[in-house]
Scaffold this active site. Structure first.
Site, PDB file in Angstrom:
ATOM      1  N   ASP A 206       0.332  -7.632   1.539  1.00  0.00           N
ATOM      2  CA  ASP A 206       0.765  -6.235   1.638  1.00  0.00           C
ATOM      3  C   ASP A 206       2.284  -6.098   1.646  1.00  0.00           C
ATOM      4  O   ASP A 206       2.844  -5.309   2.395  1.00  0.00           O
ATOM      5  CB  ASP A 206       0.169  -5.556   2.875  1.00  0.00           C
ATOM      6  CG  ASP A 206       0.097  -4.043   2.703  1.00  0.00           C
ATOM      7  OD1 ASP A 206       0.268  -3.555   1.571  1.00  0.00           O
ATOM      8  OD2 ASP A 206      -0.103  -3.346   3.709  1.00  0.00           O
TER       9      ASP A 206
ATOM     10  N   SER B 185       4.541   2.688   7.928  1.00  0.00           N
ATOM     11  CA  SER B 185       4.196   1.556   7.058  1.00  0.00           C
ATOM     12  C   SER B 185       5.394   1.141   6.207  1.00  0.00           C
ATOM     13  O   SER B 185       5.998   1.961   5.528  1.00  0.00           O
ATOM     14  CB  SER B 185       3.027   1.928   6.143  1.00  0.00           C
ATOM     15  OG  SER B 185       1.839   2.070   6.871  1.00  0.00           O
TER      16      SER B 185
ATOM     17  N   HIS C 242       0.812  -1.219   0.000  1.00  0.00           N
ATOM     18  CA  HIS C 242       0.000   0.000   0.000  1.00  0.00           C
ATOM     19  C   HIS C 242       0.847   1.271   0.000  1.00  0.00           C
ATOM     20  O   HIS C 242       0.361   2.345  -0.328  1.00  0.00           O
ATOM     21  CB  HIS C 242      -0.998  -0.005   1.168  1.00  0.00           C
ATOM     22  CG  HIS C 242      -0.406   0.245   2.523  1.00  0.00           C
ATOM     23  ND1 HIS C 242      -0.184  -0.761   3.441  1.00  0.00           N
ATOM     24  CD2 HIS C 242      -0.025   1.386   3.138  1.00  0.00           C
ATOM     25  CE1 HIS C 242       0.305  -0.245   4.551  1.00  0.00           C
ATOM     26  NE2 HIS C 242       0.420   1.061   4.393  1.00  0.00           N
TER      27      HIS C 242
END
Length: 470
Positions: free
Chosen positions: A153, A229, A123
């Site tokens: 992911d 992230s 992402h």
């Protein structure tokens, strides 16, 4: 930020898209399927720590400075330059224009080899037109996207440089203990080279009990915020045990729950991308749910933790090994299994062809059964919001059809429609006999094309619908 966790949101700060994810954490007892992602690899190109694993479960004598020094220089700042669709003005609407503007997202990444391979979250780089990586010494490089695995992911980048880069060695996430001290290293809120400490709060966490692509995360209370992230979760030896991916929060900022993809799972995906260019899939081959005290009483067994098998997939490893509906799995390779997400997490770190030893309870008796993991014929195709698989012998008999592709699950906007009773037989004017045919059709059409999809249900009825790619 677009996350694979469907209920996560987008945190927008000023003019930049800050790639941090959030959701409300919940747990539900529900049946789930294990179609886990596997890879077949030879020599592993990604290094793993050769030292014996030693975890730190006591604060006494723990020195975080060594682990921080080992890792902070190997965590990078990732900038994603993309084009985002914006709200139409009256003038745009009147003239039939679709307005776009450049958007910039930021996140973190982890250097895993000295020649410039970098792992991050899918992402973080989703829809990127250009990727830029900044090292801890402020040197900036253009990055090439090598491959992705959206369901987990995980994405792999590569930068080209003549110098040997600092990198983080992979640790064994299966050996990580609840209560062990860990560090989260990343770039929250564009603040580079940030290190926070916490403990492992739980393992085998699943963030979306309604999603068939069940995940198995390491949960920590190390402070993780938007921008973390794709950053590193490391143990006190400075070994990579996870890729920070999500936080549980009402606001999108840290409140005590953060989640990381286990390093064993990430490492297998990366090795597969490097060796094959894509991630092969494999499966154990069961559907089931978590055992609890009430179910145990109904079965007349003393064990109250494990996985109860509700269905066995035809031609899978579990099917060939003789696993049956009603069996209870309590251990895999001497690792205790208390919930389905733990089983998913362990099997996901294995390769097709690997044999795992399952401890099962059947008719009140405990036994062991060897199960060879088989290739998973189910493929997730995000562009048409479907999980598809090739037909089995029983499918061909049930649908009275020789060729086609079975719809296993619908996702995204199609998730509200239950299409599991359908087989796709044709897309536009092209007959499809297997998943490769579907992928070839999708590669041959324009990105925003409208597809005419022909399907057949188990009653023998032909139906068609139009789907516009986005």
């Amino acid at each position: 930020m677009k996350s694979f966790i469907k209920t996560l949101g987008i945190a927008v700060l000023g003019g930049a898209v800050v790639l941090g994810s959030y959701k409300f954490f919940f747990e539900e007892n529900s049946q789930k399927s294990i179609y886990t992602e596997q890879a077949t690899t030879g020599e592993n190109p990604v290094p793993i720590s050769p030292v014996n694993y030693v975890n730190a479960t006591s604060i006494a004598g723990v020195d975080f400075t060594e682990a921080a020094e080992k890792t902070v220089h190997a965590v990078v700042h990732v900038k994603n330059k993309t084009v985002a669709r914006v709200r139409q003005s009256w003038s745009d609407l009147r003239n039939g224009r679709v307005p776009y503007r450049e958007a910039i997202g930021t996140g973190s990444g982890v250097i895993i080899t000295e020649d410039g391979y970098i792992v991050t979250n899918n992402h973080v780089i989703d829809n990127a037109r250009e990727l830029e990586v900044t090292l801890n010494n402020n040197k900036t490089y253009k990055a090439k996207l090598i491959g992705t695995e959206p369901n987990s992911d995980i994405a792999l980048l590569k930068i080209e440089t003549d110098e040997a880069l600092p990198y983080i060695v992979f640790g064994d996430s299966d050996q990580t203990k609840i209560g062990e001290w860990v560090l989260a290293v990343g770039n929250p809120f564009n603040l580079t080279s940030t290190v926070t400490a916490g403990i492992v709060s739980a393992k085998g966490r699943d963030l979306d009990a309604t999603d068939a692509n069940q995940q198995s995360f390491i949960q920590t209370d190390a402070a993780v915020n938007p921008g973390n992230s794709g950053g590193a979760l490391v143990n006190t030896n400075g070994e990579l045990i996870g890729i920070n991916t999500a936080i549980a929060s009402k606001t999108g900022s840290y409140v005590g729950y953060s989640f990381a993809v286990p390093s064993n799972n990430a490492r297998k995906i990366i090795n597969d991308i490097i060796e094959f260019g894509f991630v092969q899939k494999g499966m154990l081959g069961i559907r089931g749910g978590d055992l609890n005290g009430n179910i145990a009483d109904e079965l007349g067994i003393d064990e109250s933790e494990g996985i109860i098998v509700s269905d066995v997939v035809e031609d899978s490893g579990a099917f060939n090994a003789g696993l049956r509906k009603g069996d209870v799995i309590t251990m895999i390779d001497n690792i205790k299994i208390t919930k389905f997400s733990e089983l998913t997490g362990y099997v996901t770190s294995k390769n097709p062809g690997d044999v795992v030893v399952a401890n099962i309870i059947r008719d009140g008796k405990i036994s062991q059964i060897n199960i060879e993991l088989t290739k998973n014929n189910t493929v997730s195709i995000p562009s048409i919001e479907m999980d598809l698989r090739n037909l089995t012998k029983s499918d061909r008999s049930k649908y009275k059809i020789k060729e086609g592709v079975k719809i296993e699950r619908t996702t995204g906007g199609l998730a509200r429609y239950d299409m599991r009773d359908y087989v796709i037989t044709k897309i536009n004017d092209t007959e499809v006999t297997n998943i490769d045919d579907v992928q070839n059709v999708l590669r041959s059409v324009n990105p925003n094309a409208t597809l005419l999809i022909q399907m057949k249900n188990s009653a023998g009825e032909i139906e068609r619908f139009r789907y516009t790619l986005d």
